[in-house]
Design an enzyme around this catalytic site. Structure first.
Site, PDB file in Angstrom:
ATOM      1  N   ASP A 188       0.406   6.753   6.791  1.00  0.00           N
ATOM      2  CA  ASP A 188       1.558   7.841   6.184  1.00  0.00           C
ATOM      3  C   ASP A 188       1.419   8.317   5.202  1.00  0.00           C
ATOM      4  O   ASP A 188       1.468   9.666   4.309  1.00  0.00           O
ATOM      5  CB  ASP A 188       2.289   6.877   4.993  1.00  0.00           C
ATOM      6  CG  ASP A 188       1.570   5.252   4.771  1.00  0.00           C
ATOM      7  OD1 ASP A 188       0.237   6.286   4.116  1.00  0.00           O
ATOM      8  OD2 ASP A 188       1.992   4.488   4.571  1.00  0.00           O
ATOM      9  N   HIS A 203      -5.220   4.104  13.028  1.00  0.00           N
ATOM     10  CA  HIS A 203      -3.680   5.196  13.949  1.00  0.00           C
ATOM     11  C   HIS A 203      -3.455   6.136  13.335  1.00  0.00           C
ATOM     12  O   HIS A 203      -1.784   5.771  14.430  1.00  0.00           O
ATOM     13  CB  HIS A 203      -2.608   3.373  13.595  1.00  0.00           C
ATOM     14  CG  HIS A 203      -2.478   2.549  14.230  1.00  0.00           C
ATOM     15  ND1 HIS A 203      -1.986   0.964  13.355  1.00  0.00           N
ATOM     16  CD2 HIS A 203      -3.129   1.738  14.985  1.00  0.00           C
ATOM     17  CE1 HIS A 203      -2.630   0.001  14.184  1.00  0.00           C
ATOM     18  NE2 HIS A 203      -3.718   0.382  14.690  1.00  0.00           N
ATOM     19  N   CYS A 211      -6.811  17.764  17.920  1.00  0.00           N
ATOM     20  CA  CYS A 211      -7.303  18.043  19.143  1.00  0.00           C
ATOM     21  C   CYS A 211      -7.658  17.157  20.222  1.00  0.00           C
ATOM     22  O   CYS A 211      -8.564  16.693  20.069  1.00  0.00           O
ATOM     23  CB  CYS A 211      -8.474  19.250  18.813  1.00  0.00           C
ATOM     24  SG  CYS A 211      -9.043  19.292  21.057  1.00  0.00           S
ATOM     25  N   CYS A 232      -6.359  23.967  20.639  1.00  0.00           N
ATOM     26  CA  CYS A 232      -7.343  24.252  18.926  1.00  0.00           C
ATOM     27  C   CYS A 232      -8.153  25.322  19.137  1.00  0.00           C
ATOM     28  O   CYS A 232      -8.678  25.820  19.853  1.00  0.00           O
ATOM     29  CB  CYS A 232      -8.363  22.715  19.330  1.00  0.00           C
ATOM     30  SG  CYS A 232      -9.611  22.757  18.367  1.00  0.00           S
ATOM     31  N   GLY A 272      -2.224  -6.818   2.737  1.00  0.00           N
ATOM     32  CA  GLY A 272      -1.292  -6.243   3.328  1.00  0.00           C
ATOM     33  C   GLY A 272      -1.545  -5.979   5.036  1.00  0.00           C
ATOM     34  O   GLY A 272      -0.186  -5.765   5.135  1.00  0.00           O
ATOM     35  N   ASN A 298      -2.265 -11.437  -0.024  1.00  0.00           N
ATOM     36  CA  ASN A 298      -0.965 -11.030   0.545  1.00  0.00           C
ATOM     37  C   ASN A 298       0.036 -11.459   0.297  1.00  0.00           C
ATOM     38  O   ASN A 298       0.083 -13.032  -0.707  1.00  0.00           O
ATOM     39  CB  ASN A 298      -1.058 -11.264   2.095  1.00  0.00           C
ATOM     40  CG  ASN A 298      -0.208 -10.433   3.193  1.00  0.00           C
ATOM     41  OD1 ASN A 298       1.020 -10.581   2.697  1.00  0.00           O
ATOM     42  ND2 ASN A 298      -0.874  -9.546   4.495  1.00  0.00           N
TER      43      ASN A 298
END
Length: 338
Positions: A188, A203, A211, A232, A272, A298
């Site tokens: 995000d 990720h 590229c 690119c 988390g 957590n």
């Protein structure tokens, strides 16, 4: 017999963490891993069970002073702060729980996006590689009315999300010079927005394009879509979204940085994350095997809870600011009123 499966090799850290006579705990954890990775890889895991552990580094807090009883914070929070304050190289591993506290639905688990509508096609990366132009044409031509309502809801949530106090607390710890690097599994971009600078987005980042040849990452606005697939400007390579697709290998530059930072750390914050998605789930045990402290925050117990030195039960957006404030107090003393 040699094990060549990359995932099995990456799990050798986990399979050799037990020290001395702690074999029952080790065997319980191996059994848990087998449930995660499946029977085919379990055979290779059995092959690596006899791997000799690497020498561990001296733990930086073995001679820490006793907890200051005058502090009003809970004792486990004090202990976590003292560990951080005594560490030389702290690395944070962040998962979907941090994003959920900013209003972004998770992918897995109860109410998760993929729980409701199913996981994406595992061949999505193969489809992109086979015909990047067709993939970009479908993506750019997709209308909101053509999407599943759950996907539209998820996209709106991630587009409007803002960093929460946990994100800002990590940036604060980095500014103090304590937190050296953050590894996030979230796409995000909220860590960047909160001010984190030493960052690996394992990720990818939904706001960037990458590229495929030189790994240059830039905001979408920096690329031209007059011709598809976009190219690119540096090397002419094909460009895709920075987010890692199903079936796509983790970009090599990011993965190598994650392993390097994990290898350097003497304390890892596990924030988390359910600790079940590899390769990120292997980093805490890689650090632990080399002598690093593990501090977990957590709302629920995780497979790593029993291996942590301190486990704080609560949202990262509540616990991290308290932890950062306590660390600052331990290092610099209480702030004076102005």
């Amino acid at each position: 017999m040699e094990c060549n499966n990359p995932l099995a090799l990456s799990l050798e850290f986990t399979l050799s963490i037990a020290e001395g006579k702690d074999l029952p705990r080790r065997n319980r954890f191996v059994s848990h891993l087998k449930k995660i990775v499946g029977s085919r890889l379990a055979l290779q895991l059995d092959i690596t069970l006899e791997t000799n552990p690497s020498p561990t580094r001296p733990r930086p807090c073995d001679r820490m002073p006793p907890v200051d009883a005058s502090l009003e914070n809970p004792q486990d929070l004090q202990r976590a702060a003292q560990i951080l304050g005594a560490s030389q190289y702290v690395v944070a591993l962040c998962g979907a729980g941090m994003s959920a506290e900013s209003g972004i639905p998770t992918y897995r688990g109860p109410g998760g996006l993929w729980t409701r509508i199913g996981e994406p096609d595992p061949r999505s990366y193969d489809a992109f590689i086979a015909d990047p132009k067709a993939w970009w044409e479908r993506t750019l031509g997709l209308r909101e009315s053509d999407e599943q309502p759950e996907r539209v809801e998820f996209r709106h949530a991630i587009e409007t999300a803002e960093p929460n106090p946990g994100h800002y607390a990590l940036a604060d710890l980095e500014a103090m010079g304590l937190l050296k690097h953050t590894i996030t599994q979230n796409v995000d971009g909220l860590h960047r927005e909160a001010g984190s600078r030493s960052l690996s987005e394992i990720h990818g980042n939904r706001t960037l394009l990458r590229c495929m040849d030189c790994s240059l990452r830039l905001p979408r606005s920096e690329f031209s879509f007059d011709e598809l697939p976009p190219r690119c400007a540096e090397c002419g390579g094909v460009v895709k979204g920075d987010g890692v697709m199903f079936g796509e290998p983790i970009p090599r530059d990011v993965l190598e940085r994650c392993f390097q930072e994990t290898d350097r750390c003497d304390c890892m914050l596990i924030l988390g994350t359910s600790a079940t998605v590899y390769p990120a789930a292997g980093f805490p045990m890689q650090a632990r095997q080399r002598g690093a402290y593990l501090i977990e925050i957590n709302i629920n117990p995780t497979p790593f809870t029993e291996w942590t030195d301190v486990s704080l039960r609560g949202p990262t957006g509540e616990m991290l600011p308290q932890l950062a404030a306590l660390v600052r107090q331990l290092l610099h003393g209480p702030r004076r009123a102005t």
